[in-house]
Design a protein around this motif. Structure first.
Motif, PDB file in Angstrom:
ATOM      1  N   MET A   1      52.400  42.074  39.150  1.00  0.00           N
ATOM      2  CA  MET A   1      51.412  42.851  39.881  1.00  0.00           C
ATOM      3  C   MET A   1      51.280  42.322  41.305  1.00  0.00           C
ATOM      4  N   ILE A   2      51.057  43.216  42.230  1.00  0.00           N
ATOM      5  CA  ILE A   2      50.779  42.864  43.617  1.00  0.00           C
ATOM      6  C   ILE A   2      49.336  43.240  43.917  1.00  0.00           C
ATOM      7  N   GLN A   3      48.595  42.315  44.510  1.00  0.00           N
ATOM      8  CA  GLN A   3      47.219  42.608  44.907  1.00  0.00           C
ATOM      9  C   GLN A   3      47.084  42.466  46.409  1.00  0.00           C
ATOM     10  N   THR A   4      46.574  43.504  47.065  1.00  0.00           N
ATOM     11  CA  THR A   4      46.317  43.437  48.502  1.00  0.00           C
ATOM     12  C   THR A   4      44.831  43.682  48.733  1.00  0.00           C
ATOM     13  N   ILE A   5      44.270  42.937  49.680  1.00  0.00           N
ATOM     14  CA  ILE A   5      42.841  43.016  49.969  1.00  0.00           C
ATOM     15  C   ILE A   5      42.636  43.339  51.442  1.00  0.00           C
ATOM     16  N   ARG A   6      41.794  44.337  51.686  1.00  0.00           N
ATOM     17  CA  ARG A   6      41.480  44.734  53.054  1.00  0.00           C
ATOM     18  C   ARG A   6      39.969  44.627  53.263  1.00  0.00           C
ATOM     19  N   LYS A   7      39.606  44.151  54.447  1.00  0.00           N
ATOM     20  CA  LYS A   7      38.199  44.073  54.827  1.00  0.00           C
ATOM     21  C   LYS A   7      37.910  45.189  55.830  1.00  0.00           C
ATOM     22  N   LYS A   8      36.817  45.919  55.574  1.00  0.00           N
ATOM     23  CA  LYS A   8      36.432  46.993  56.479  1.00  0.00           C
ATOM     24  C   LYS A   8      34.934  47.219  56.386  1.00  0.00           C
ATOM     25  N   VAL A   9      34.286  47.274  57.554  1.00  0.00           N
ATOM     26  CA  VAL A   9      32.833  47.470  57.676  1.00  0.00           C
ATOM     27  C   VAL A   9      32.058  46.647  56.642  1.00  0.00           C
ATOM     28  N   GLY A  10      32.443  45.385  56.518  1.00  0.00           N
ATOM     29  CA  GLY A  10      31.728  44.474  55.643  1.00  0.00           C
ATOM     30  C   GLY A  10      32.013  44.632  54.165  1.00  0.00           C
ATOM     31  N   MET A  11      32.967  45.497  53.807  1.00  0.00           N
ATOM     32  CA  MET A  11      33.298  45.716  52.399  1.00  0.00           C
ATOM     33  C   MET A  11      34.731  45.277  52.115  1.00  0.00           C
ATOM     34  N   THR A  12      34.984  44.929  50.867  1.00  0.00           N
ATOM     35  CA  THR A  12      36.305  44.483  50.441  1.00  0.00           C
ATOM     36  C   THR A  12      36.961  45.564  49.591  1.00  0.00           C
ATOM     37  N   PHE A  13      38.146  45.977  50.002  1.00  0.00           N
ATOM     38  CA  PHE A  13      38.898  46.999  49.282  1.00  0.00           C
ATOM     39  C   PHE A  13      40.137  46.356  48.664  1.00  0.00           C
ATOM     40  N   THR A  14      40.303  46.556  47.375  1.00  0.00           N
ATOM     41  CA  THR A  14      41.407  45.938  46.644  1.00  0.00           C
ATOM     42  C   THR A  14      42.362  46.999  46.123  1.00  0.00           C
ATOM     43  N   ARG A  15      43.646  46.769  46.365  1.00  0.00           N
ATOM     44  CA  ARG A  15      44.679  47.605  45.763  1.00  0.00           C
ATOM     45  C   ARG A  15      45.525  46.731  44.840  1.00  0.00           C
ATOM     46  N   LYS A  16      45.676  47.185  43.617  1.00  0.00           N
ATOM     47  CA  LYS A  16      46.519  46.474  42.660  1.00  0.00           C
ATOM     48  C   LYS A  16      47.694  47.371  42.303  1.00  0.00           C
ATOM     49  N   TRP A  17      48.880  46.934  42.697  1.00  0.00           N
ATOM     50  CA  TRP A  17      50.094  47.707  42.431  1.00  0.00           C
ATOM     51  C   TRP A  17      50.710  47.240  41.111  1.00  0.00           C
ATOM     52  N   PHE A  18      51.040  48.188  40.241  1.00  0.00           N
ATOM     53  CA  PHE A  18      51.773  47.928  38.999  1.00  0.00           C
ATOM     54  C   PHE A  18      50.966  47.062  38.025  1.00  0.00           C
ATOM     55  N   ALA A  19      49.652  47.195  38.058  1.00  0.00           N
ATOM     56  CA  ALA A  19      48.807  46.445  37.118  1.00  0.00           C
ATOM     57  C   ALA A  19      49.065  46.925  35.694  1.00  0.00           C
ATOM     58  N   ARG A  20      48.945  46.012  34.745  1.00  0.00           N
ATOM     59  CA  ARG A  20      49.130  46.351  33.335  1.00  0.00           C
ATOM     60  C   ARG A  20      47.825  46.232  32.536  1.00  0.00           C
ATOM     61  N   SER A  21      46.734  45.983  33.247  1.00  0.00           N
ATOM     62  CA  SER A  21      45.416  45.967  32.605  1.00  0.00           C
ATOM     63  C   SER A  21      44.355  46.233  33.674  1.00  0.00           C
ATOM     64  N   TRP A  22      43.148  46.567  33.233  1.00  0.00           N
ATOM     65  CA  TRP A  22      42.041  46.795  34.153  1.00  0.00           C
ATOM     66  C   TRP A  22      40.832  46.010  33.671  1.00  0.00           C
TER      67      TRP A  22
END
Length: 240
Positions: free
Chosen positions: A1-22
């Motif tokens: 799995m690849i996890q990327t994190i972006r910060k914007k207007v004080g919030m954290t946005f997470t993208r998880k590519w090819f995750a096999r669980s939630w």
């Protein structure tokens, strides 16, 4: 799995590519599960589902078998491209890539690549260029998931909108770039080449053309849905 994190207007946005669980943490955060591969599908009460398709090429196959599976015109174009004066290389210059991509995006009317996006993906990003007489004419960027042994095509740009360059030549450069990258990933020990989306059953002429281009390389179209948390979905909707 690849996890990327972006910060914007004080919030954290997470993208998880090819995750096999939630997890419930994903559900109650600003989280997007891109091309989810898990057997336990996130519940619709907590996540919205984006039905997605992509085209995968099996890199464990012999190179000649991969070539044979391509459309005959694709093989012809690759043979021609091998005779052109192209060179292919990997680059670590993300700023140069960003400038090149954004010039292309602006000419085409596409969203440009922002600094925070590139910073989030940089650790997992491999960038390649096709060069003609010292001019970069095509560039491709891939997400590399070493755990899944997958290379996922993420961004592509070229000078095909520039009248200075022959369009047929640039088309061959684009094809050659993908083929060189497939061979390179195979040598790296990766097993899956992911073309990064496929517009299945579309009536949009441009999307259909892109999908036909990808199909000419062979491979198999598969459904890999993405799941967005309700907060992520709401923010994206408001942001538009």
């Amino acid at each position: 799995m690849i996890q990327t994190i972006r910060k914007k207007v004080g919030m954290t946005f997470t993208r998880k590519w090819f995750a096999r669980s939630w997890s419930y943490r994903d559900a109650f955060g600003f989280t997007s599960l891109r091309q989810y591969l898990g057997n336990a599908v996130p519940p619709s009460l907590l996540f919205s589902c984006d039905r997605r398709f992509t085209l995968l090429i099996d890199l464990t196959l012999d190179t000649e078998i991969i070539l044979k599976a391509m459309h005959k015109n694709m093989r012809y174009q690759l043979r021609r491209a091998e005779k052109d004066d192209f060179s292919w290389r990997e680059t670590k210059d993300t700023k140069a890539f960003q400038r090149f991509y954004n010039n292309f995006a602006q000419e085409k009317g596409l969203p440009t690549l922002r600094d925070n996006v590139l910073t989030a993906e940089k650790t997992h990003l491999n960038i390649y260029e096709v060069v003609l007489h010292d001019d970069v004419v095509v560039t491709h960027a891939y997400l590399i998931d070493l755990e899944e042994k997958r290379a996922r095509f993420l961004y592509g740009a070229s000078v095909r909108l520039n009248e200075k360059f022959d369009q047929n030549l640039i088309g061959r450069a684009n094809r050659l770039g993908h083929w060189k990258e497939m061979q390179h990933f195979k040598e790296m020990g990766l097993q899956v080449f992911d073309f990064g989306g496929y517009a299945k059953d579309t009536n949009d002429p441009e999307k259909k053309g892109i999908s036909n281009f990808k199909s000419a390389f062979g491979g198999v179209v598969v459904q890999e849905n993405s799941y967005n948390s309700r907060l992520y979905r709401l923010y994206r909707k408001i942001g538009k």
